[in-house]
Structure formats: C-alpha cells, structure tokens
Design a protein around this motif. Structure first.
Motif, PDB file in Angstrom:
ATOM      1  N   GLY A   1      35.079   4.819   7.250  1.00  0.00           N
ATOM      2  CA  GLY A   1      34.733   4.220   5.962  1.00  0.00           C
ATOM      3  C   GLY A   1      34.095   5.217   5.001  1.00  0.00           C
ATOM      4  N   ILE A   2      33.293   6.146   5.531  1.00  0.00           N
ATOM      5  CA  ILE A   2      32.613   7.104   4.645  1.00  0.00           C
ATOM      6  C   ILE A   2      33.626   8.080   4.044  1.00  0.00           C
ATOM      7  CG2 ILE A   2      30.906   8.949   4.545  1.00  0.00           C
ATOM      8  CD1 ILE A   2      29.320   7.401   6.691  1.00  0.00           C
ATOM      9  N   VAL A   3      34.564   8.589   4.867  1.00  0.00           N
ATOM     10  CA  VAL A   3      35.566   9.494   4.291  1.00  0.00           C
ATOM     11  C   VAL A   3      36.493   8.711   3.356  1.00  0.00           C
ATOM     12  CG1 VAL A   3      37.096   9.348   6.301  1.00  0.00           C
ATOM     13  CG2 VAL A   3      37.324  11.238   4.742  1.00  0.00           C
ATOM     14  N   ALA A   4      36.740   7.434   3.680  1.00  0.00           N
ATOM     15  CA  ALA A   4      37.611   6.620   2.834  1.00  0.00           C
ATOM     16  C   ALA A   4      36.976   6.337   1.480  1.00  0.00           C
ATOM     17  CB  ALA A   4      37.982   5.317   3.533  1.00  0.00           C
ATOM     18  N   ALA A   5      35.628   6.422   1.396  1.00  0.00           N
ATOM     19  CA  ALA A   5      34.966   6.216   0.099  1.00  0.00           C
ATOM     20  C   ALA A   5      35.443   7.268  -0.896  1.00  0.00           C
ATOM     21  CB  ALA A   5      33.448   6.278   0.275  1.00  0.00           C
TER      22      ALA A   5
ATOM     23  N   VAL B   1      26.622  -0.040  -1.192  1.00  0.00           N
ATOM     24  CA  VAL B   1      25.878  -0.556  -2.343  1.00  0.00           C
ATOM     25  C   VAL B   1      25.998   0.425  -3.513  1.00  0.00           C
ATOM     26  CG1 VAL B   1      23.573  -1.123  -3.216  1.00  0.00           C
ATOM     27  CG2 VAL B   1      24.280  -1.879  -0.928  1.00  0.00           C
ATOM     28  N   LEU B   2      25.839   1.717  -3.196  1.00  0.00           N
ATOM     29  CA  LEU B   2      25.905   2.752  -4.221  1.00  0.00           C
ATOM     30  C   LEU B   2      27.283   2.777  -4.888  1.00  0.00           C
ATOM     31  CD1 LEU B   2      23.753   4.857  -5.023  1.00  0.00           C
ATOM     32  CD2 LEU B   2      25.096   6.542  -3.743  1.00  0.00           C
ATOM     33  N   MET B   3      28.330   2.696  -4.065  1.00  0.00           N
ATOM     34  CA  MET B   3      29.693   2.715  -4.608  1.00  0.00           C
ATOM     35  C   MET B   3      29.918   1.512  -5.520  1.00  0.00           C
ATOM     36  SD  MET B   3      31.874   5.230  -3.546  1.00  0.00           S
ATOM     37  CE  MET B   3      33.513   4.540  -3.421  1.00  0.00           C
ATOM     38  N   ALA B   4      29.484   0.328  -5.050  1.00  0.00           N
ATOM     39  CA  ALA B   4      29.685  -0.878  -5.853  1.00  0.00           C
ATOM     40  C   ALA B   4      28.922  -0.761  -7.164  1.00  0.00           C
ATOM     41  CB  ALA B   4      29.227  -2.112  -5.067  1.00  0.00           C
ATOM     42  N   PHE B   5      27.675  -0.249  -7.077  1.00  0.00           N
ATOM     43  CA  PHE B   5      26.857  -0.126  -8.283  1.00  0.00           C
ATOM     44  C   PHE B   5      27.499   0.867  -9.266  1.00  0.00           C
ATOM     45  CE2 PHE B   5      23.553   2.068 -10.698  1.00  0.00           C
ATOM     46  CZ  PHE B   5      22.997   0.991 -11.368  1.00  0.00           C
ATOM     47  N   VAL B   6      27.857   2.050  -8.742  1.00  0.00           N
ATOM     48  CA  VAL B   6      28.402   3.081  -9.636  1.00  0.00           C
ATOM     49  C   VAL B   6      29.716   2.621 -10.262  1.00  0.00           C
ATOM     50  CG1 VAL B   6      29.393   5.402  -9.698  1.00  0.00           C
ATOM     51  CG2 VAL B   6      27.248   4.996  -8.497  1.00  0.00           C
TER      52      VAL B   6
ATOM     53  N   TYR C   1      35.701  -0.639  -3.442  1.00  0.00           N
ATOM     54  CA  TYR C   1      35.285  -0.071  -2.168  1.00  0.00           C
ATOM     55  C   TYR C   1      35.025  -1.174  -1.143  1.00  0.00           C
ATOM     56  CZ  TYR C   1      32.984   2.732   1.365  1.00  0.00           C
ATOM     57  OH  TYR C   1      32.661   3.332   2.554  1.00  0.00           O
ATOM     58  N   THR C   2      34.658  -2.381  -1.600  1.00  0.00           N
ATOM     59  CA  THR C   2      34.478  -3.493  -0.664  1.00  0.00           C
ATOM     60  C   THR C   2      35.765  -3.710   0.129  1.00  0.00           C
ATOM     61  OG1 THR C   2      33.221  -4.456  -2.467  1.00  0.00           O
ATOM     62  CG2 THR C   2      33.546  -5.807  -0.517  1.00  0.00           C
ATOM     63  N   GLY C   3      36.889  -3.661  -0.578  1.00  0.00           N
ATOM     64  CA  GLY C   3      38.178  -3.802   0.100  1.00  0.00           C
ATOM     65  C   GLY C   3      38.401  -2.693   1.111  1.00  0.00           C
ATOM     66  N   THR C   4      38.057  -1.467   0.710  1.00  0.00           N
ATOM     67  CA  THR C   4      38.248  -0.328   1.611  1.00  0.00           C
ATOM     68  C   THR C   4      37.412  -0.480   2.879  1.00  0.00           C
ATOM     69  OG1 THR C   4      38.717   1.086  -0.272  1.00  0.00           O
ATOM     70  CG2 THR C   4      38.086   2.190   1.765  1.00  0.00           C
ATOM     71  N   ILE C   5      36.187  -1.020   2.731  1.00  0.00           N
ATOM     72  CA  ILE C   5      35.338  -1.247   3.915  1.00  0.00           C
ATOM     73  C   ILE C   5      36.061  -2.185   4.878  1.00  0.00           C
ATOM     74  CG2 ILE C   5      33.219  -2.365   4.704  1.00  0.00           C
ATOM     75  CD1 ILE C   5      31.880  -1.375   2.164  1.00  0.00           C
ATOM     76  N   LEU C   6      36.586  -3.294   4.316  1.00  0.00           N
ATOM     77  CA  LEU C   6      37.322  -4.239   5.162  1.00  0.00           C
ATOM     78  C   LEU C   6      38.552  -3.570   5.762  1.00  0.00           C
ATOM     79  CD1 LEU C   6      37.013  -7.412   2.920  1.00  0.00           C
ATOM     80  CD2 LEU C   6      35.949  -7.027   5.145  1.00  0.00           C
ATOM     81  N   GLY C   7      39.217  -2.722   4.968  1.00  0.00           N
ATOM     82  CA  GLY C   7      40.394  -2.011   5.459  1.00  0.00           C
ATOM     83  C   GLY C   7      40.052  -1.109   6.634  1.00  0.00           C
ATOM     84  N   ALA C   8      38.941  -0.376   6.516  1.00  0.00           N
ATOM     85  CA  ALA C   8      38.534   0.520   7.607  1.00  0.00           C
ATOM     86  C   ALA C   8      38.205  -0.285   8.855  1.00  0.00           C
ATOM     87  CB  ALA C   8      37.323   1.350   7.167  1.00  0.00           C
ATOM     88  N   ILE C   9      37.482  -1.416   8.670  1.00  0.00           N
ATOM     89  CA  ILE C   9      37.128  -2.245   9.826  1.00  0.00           C
ATOM     90  C   ILE C   9      38.396  -2.816  10.466  1.00  0.00           C
ATOM     91  CG2 ILE C   9      35.924  -4.346  10.558  1.00  0.00           C
ATOM     92  CD1 ILE C   9      33.856  -3.797   8.374  1.00  0.00           C
ATOM     93  N   ALA C  10      39.336  -3.272   9.623  1.00  0.00           N
ATOM     94  CA  ALA C  10      40.573  -3.858  10.150  1.00  0.00           C
ATOM     95  C   ALA C  10      41.354  -2.813  10.960  1.00  0.00           C
ATOM     96  CB  ALA C  10      41.427  -4.398   9.004  1.00  0.00           C
ATOM     97  N   LEU C  11      41.431  -1.585  10.449  1.00  0.00           N
ATOM     98  CA  LEU C  11      42.160  -0.524  11.162  1.00  0.00           C
ATOM     99  C   LEU C  11      41.548  -0.257  12.531  1.00  0.00           C
ATOM    100  CD1 LEU C  11      43.144   2.494   8.877  1.00  0.00           C
ATOM    101  CD2 LEU C  11      44.590   0.950  10.170  1.00  0.00           C
ATOM    102  N   VAL C  12      40.215  -0.118  12.553  1.00  0.00           N
ATOM    103  CA  VAL C  12      39.529   0.179  13.815  1.00  0.00           C
ATOM    104  C   VAL C  12      39.669  -0.993  14.784  1.00  0.00           C
ATOM    105  CG1 VAL C  12      37.260   0.593  14.834  1.00  0.00           C
ATOM    106  CG2 VAL C  12      37.936   1.817  12.772  1.00  0.00           C
TER     107      VAL C  12
END
Lengths: 312, 318
Positions: free
Chosen positions: B50-54, B177-182, B268-279
């Motif tokens: 998830g961090i690299v996907a950010a 949180v930072l990604m969503a805020f920015v 990025y919220t979607g990407t978080i879910l995407g990373a979790i789904a992949l793993v």
C-alpha cells in the motif's frame, strides 16, 4: 537531412549499430570472424524476434507485457511434446508446430481480451502473462527435459552454406517486408495513430488489434524455439526479462509508444543495439560491478536521445 | 436493478465487497483465517504494498500516461541503503529512513524531469531508470547481500505496538489520512486531479503542470524508498532484487481501487482496498493448498475478472 530521416528513424539506429560494431571490433579484433558473429547473433536473436512482434502491438497503440511468459510456455510445450512423442525427427516437427500453435493461441487470447473486451492493455497482458507462466509451470514444474540432438545441432548448424541463425534473421526481414506491403500495416498504423478516426473510416479496429497480438504471439513463439535451440532443454522460467527489453528495443528503433509511427526493422536494429551495448561494455574492460550501471545509463541516454530525435 | 448497477459501477464499493468476499471465503475454507491476529498479519503485508502504491497512485492520477516502473528498483535501493546505514543499530533507524527516502525522492525527481522537461514517455523513462538503479545497486552492494535491519525496526514492523497492532499499520494509517487530506483539501491535490483530467485546461488556468508532475514522480520515489525500509524491517535483510515483486502489483492495486490509468480520477482509499484485496487473494489461494501453478492461473484469471468489472475502456463510436 530532415527529409531523408522523415519516417526513417531506423537510419539513426543503424548508424548507432555501425558505431558499436566499429568500437567492438577495435576492442575485440576477432569480432568479425564468422564464428564470433554467429555466436553473437545466436545470443541476440531471441530479443530481435520478440521485439519485432512487440512492434506490431505498439504500432496499433497497445502493449504486450506477456511475451516473456509466452516464450516460457512455448518452450515447455515444445520440449514436452517432443519428449512425449519419443524424440524422433517427426516428434521434433510436431513439437515445433505445437509451440507455434501455443504462441498464436496466447496472442489470440491477448488480442480478444484487449481489443474485443476492451480491457486496459498493460494490466491485461500482465494478468494473462501470469496465467501463461502458471500454465508453463503446470506443464513442466522444473527445468530439464533435454531436446534431441537434431534440434540443437540444427540450430547451431546451418543450411545452404549459411548458419541457421542467419537464415532465421533473413526470414524475419522477409516476413516484415511482406507484412509492410500489405494493407494491414498501414491500417494498423492508422489504428495506433488515431483510433477513433480509424474506426470512423470503417476500419475493423478490433480485428487489426487482434492481428497485431497474433503476430506478437507468433514471434514470441519463434524466439522461444530459438532459445530452446540454444539451451537445448525446457525451462518454465525462461525469458522473464524479454518483455521489458523488447519495449526498450522497440523504442530504440524509433517506434513511438503512443502508436502509429515506426516499424519492425527499427526494432530489429534496436534489439541488436541493446545487445551490442552489452558487448562493448564487456570488452571495454570496466570493473565487473560497474558494467550494469554503465549499461543502464547508456540505454537510458539512448532511449531519451531516440525520443528527442523522433520529436523533431 | 438500477441500484445494483449503480453499486457495481462504484469501484470503491466494489473493492470493499471484494475484500469482504475474500475474507469470508478464506474463513469458510480455513476456519481462523479471519481471526484478528491473522488479519493483522495480512494487513502488515498489505501495508508494504500500500505504501509503494501511494506513490504509484499519485503518478497515475497526474495523467499523461503516468506510471512508475522504477519503484521496484528504488525499493531495493532503499532497502540496501537502509540496511547499510543501520547495520543492526537502533540509533541509526531515523538516518536510514532519511537516506533511503531522500535517495528515492531524488531518483523520482530525475524521472519527473525526464518526463516533463525532455518529454520522454513515462513508461520508457521509468523503465530506463529501473536499469540505471539496478546497475547502481550492483555497484553499491558488489553483488553480495549487505546490511541488516535494526532490531527495533523489525519489532516495529512485525511485533504489536499498541493493542496488538504493529507500528507499520499506524504509519500506513497516517499516510492514508495525509493522502486523503492532500488530495482533497489542498490546492496541490486539486491541481493533481486538474492536470490529470485535462492538462490543457489546467495549464490555461495557470497551473504549473510540469512542476506538479515532477513532484509527483519525486513523491513516488520517496514512497518507494520508504517501502524499502519497511521491506528490510519485515524480512531483516535485503538482496538487490527484493523490490521487483512490487512493481506491477502496485499498478494493479491502484487500478483495482478504481483509479483510472488515464489519470484524473480515483482515490487513495480505493488503492488501500485494492492492496488489501490483492494480498487477501494471494492468501486465500495459499490457504487452498493448491499447487503453485494453479494459484498463478487463478490469480491471473481473477485479475482479468476484476478488469471485466471496471477496468474497461470506452467503446469507439461513429
């Protein structure tokens, strides 16, 4: 100069190749010996073939990241069919045919999924590549299964007084020349350059894109057969770096990744340039640990230079 | 029926449903799969992706066929640098993080300048950069694995910090949180969407598209460098191709999370879910105790299925 280069960016790639050949000959005096040339060509040929196939896909505005996996799947299919049929000369022919059939089938799957189902090509061919390499591991879980002597002797040998690798290279040039004269080539460029306009002119956009993926699968299969002739055995993990290297070769050859501009001849030269850069660095006597870095820098500079020249 | 189509069209909801379905399937196949500590372990693996996907997400959002194929090499570089700076010393964790992140950021800035100033297509630029960084890794490490993680870093990644949750998950939450805020609350964030959706319009309204895009590539390098530190914290040591396995999954996580590869839309919220789904998907396939090849085939086929749900391109029209 401008007019001469218009649409002939491969001339620059050819110039770079000649310079590299000159430098290599200076560093390695026996480079131009027929046997040394033949062994170099044997090493470069698989990338040349994959890059030529990749060119058609890129010309159509798509990309094929699955070519490495196709190479592996074709390799294990060919060696397994040959082994299953008893390793006779007929078995070798059947194995070659089966390998080419598998390459075409993979290309067809890619083409249908990308062009007909309209999936995003980068992600899709990455996913189909995973499936292909999974199937390769199913067919042959571990490296091994040697091919009969006639296979590798035939590849290392020759016919009509010419080495087999030279004949293969000549055949590739001939095939690309034939394809270039077909309406397919110009229509594919139209699809890659202006997809919506091509569609509105009445071109069968989907069918052309499937055709490009079929060619990519076919050339990946041929590359795999050459690699099999060189390694003389099966390896389900073969060819993993070929996908990204082939894209570098295509770009070095003056084909635009955006599609519509370029051609397979340039990619052929681009693949040879990539191989020769490695050669020259090896013979320049750089410390071993710096070779990869220098190679990376030269390739990056060449890619950037190619893009700059193409824009003019 | 319209409600159903609407739900199926919302990638965030779809990704969330995929996560829940995979979790349920895992629990069904192997009771205890969805237990708290198991979920924490899965999330730890997902955090690294998830961090690299950010960073990948930012580059893709910025448009003009943005993609960063050099993240794998930069992760490896970050891991090797961090390992050598730390050499097992807890006091050197912060300097290691700064060094890995800083070098990653610089590599990313070079990518960004190549893309914006020299106007090299991102795929080509970052592919070429991947080769350069891999070469630099060989020089740095001389081909032998070197450096190792400090014990405190390994504990931070692998051991519970507060309430059974390891520190890395708090870091991931902070990044989220930072990604969503920015992205949603700052001028910079909105500029990213603007240049990704319609660069010409964005430039005409006075946005410095080139500078913004260069920073996005820099941030992608920064996130990849930080991921390298996480990777060495997770495994304890590093080798020069340790990051390769993250390159295309980072792109896939972004796409599954509903960010368009064309740029300009996604979160990025979607990407978080995407990373979790992949793993989760990989974990469920491992639980099935299938042979490696069938896991591969099912993994690839599932990715294609997800593409079918929302990765399709527009139909050509006359």
């Amino acid at each position: 100069m401008q007019a001469l280069l218009d649409g002939r960016l491969w001339l620059i790639t050819l110039g770079a190749l000649l310079v590299l050949v000159g430098v290599n000959t200076a560093l390695q005096p026996n480079f131009l010996d027929p046997s040394v040339l033949q062994s170099n060509l044997t090493t470069f040929l698989p990338l040349v073939l994959v890059a030529v196939g990749q060119t058609y896909v890129v010309l159509g505005g798509d990309i094929d990241l699955s070519v490495g996996a196709i190479v592996a799947l074709v390799n294990v299919t060919t060696v397994s069919v040959i082994a299953a049929l008893g390793g006779t000369n007929e078995a070798v022919l059947a194995g070659l045919a089966a390998g080419i059939g598998v390459g075409l089938a993979c290309g067809l799957v890619n083409g249908l999924v990308v062009a007909v189902l309209r999936f995003q090509p980068i992600v899709t061919t990455f996913a189909t590549g995973i499936v292909f390499s999974g199937l390769a591991l199913r067919i042959l879980p571990d490296a091994g299964l040697p091919v009969p002597e006639v296979f590798w002797r035939g590849y290392a040998g020759g016919a009509f007084g010419l080495p087999t690798v030279v004949i293969v290279l000549a055949a590739v040039v001939a095939v690309t020349a034939v394809v270039a004269r077909r309406p397919f080539a110009i229509r594919l460029k139209a699809v890659g350059g202006q997809r919506a306009a091509a569609f509105q002119t009445g071109l069968a956009v989907g069918r052309l894109r499937v055709g490009a993926y079929l060619l990519s699968g076919l050339f990946a299969a041929l590359a795999s057969l050459c690699l099999t002739g060189e390694t003389a055995s099966g390896d389900p993990l073969m060819g993993q770096t070929l996908a990204l290297s082939s894209i570098s070769a295509v770009v070095l050859g003056g084909t635009a990744l955006a599609g519509g501009v370029g051609g397979p001849l340039g990619s052929l030269l681009g693949a040879l340039v990539l191989g020769m850069i490695g050669n020259v660095i090896f013979f320049a006597g750089l410390p071993f640990e710096y070779q990869t870095l220098v190679q990376g820098l030269i390739v990056l500079a060449a890619l950037a230079g190619g893009v700059l020249v193409a824009r003019r | 029926m319209d409600r159903v189509t609407a739900i199926l069209k919302d990638p965030l909801l779809l990704a969330a449903l995929a996560v829940l379905a995979l979790l349920g399937l895992g629990e069904l196949l192997s009771p205890g799969f969805a237990r708290g500590d198991q979920i924490v372990r899965l999330l730890t693996v997902a955090a690294i992706l998830g961090i690299v996907a950010a960073g990948q997400n930012l580059v893709i959002l910025g448009g003009r066929e943005g993609i960063d194929l050099s993240v794998g090499a930069v992760i490896s570089l970050g891991a090797v640098i961090a390992g050598n700076v730390m050499s097992g010393d807890d006091a050197m964790i912060l300097p290691a993080l700064l060094a890995a992140g800083g070098v990653g950021f610089l590599v990313g800035i070079v990518n960004g300048l190549g893309v914006t100033v020299v106007r090299i297509p991102p795929l080509v630029m970052t592919l070429g950069m991947m080769g350069v960084v891999q070469g630099a890794l060989v020089v740095l490490s001389r081909g032998v694995p070197s450096g190792n993680a400090a014990p405190a870093l390994m504990a931070f990644v692998n051991q519970p910090l507060v309430a059974g949750i390891p520190g890395i998950l708090f870091v991931w939450a902070a990044i989220a949180v930072l990604m969503a805020f920015v992205l949603r609350r700052t001028l910079f964030g909105w500029s990213v969407y603007a240049i990704g959706a319609n660069e010409r319009a964005a430039v005409l309204t006075g946005l410095p598209a080139g500078r913004i895009r260069t920073i996005l590539y820099g941030l992608s390098g920064l996130f990849a460098g930080i991921t390298g530190v996480c990777v060495i914290g997770y495994t304890g040591n590093s080798f020069i191709s340790v990051g390769d396995q993250y390159v295309l999954p980072s792109v896939i996580a972004v796409v599954i999370g509903g960010t368009s590869l064309a740029g300009g839309s996604g979160s990025y919220t979607g990407t978080i879910l995407g990373a979790i789904a992949l793993v989760l998907l990989q974990s469920v396939l491992t639980t099935l105790q299938m042979e490696f090849w069938s896991r591969q085939v099912i993994f690839g086929a599932t990715l294609l299925l997800l593409m079918l749900l929302y990765g399709r391109q527009a139909r050509l029209r006359v």
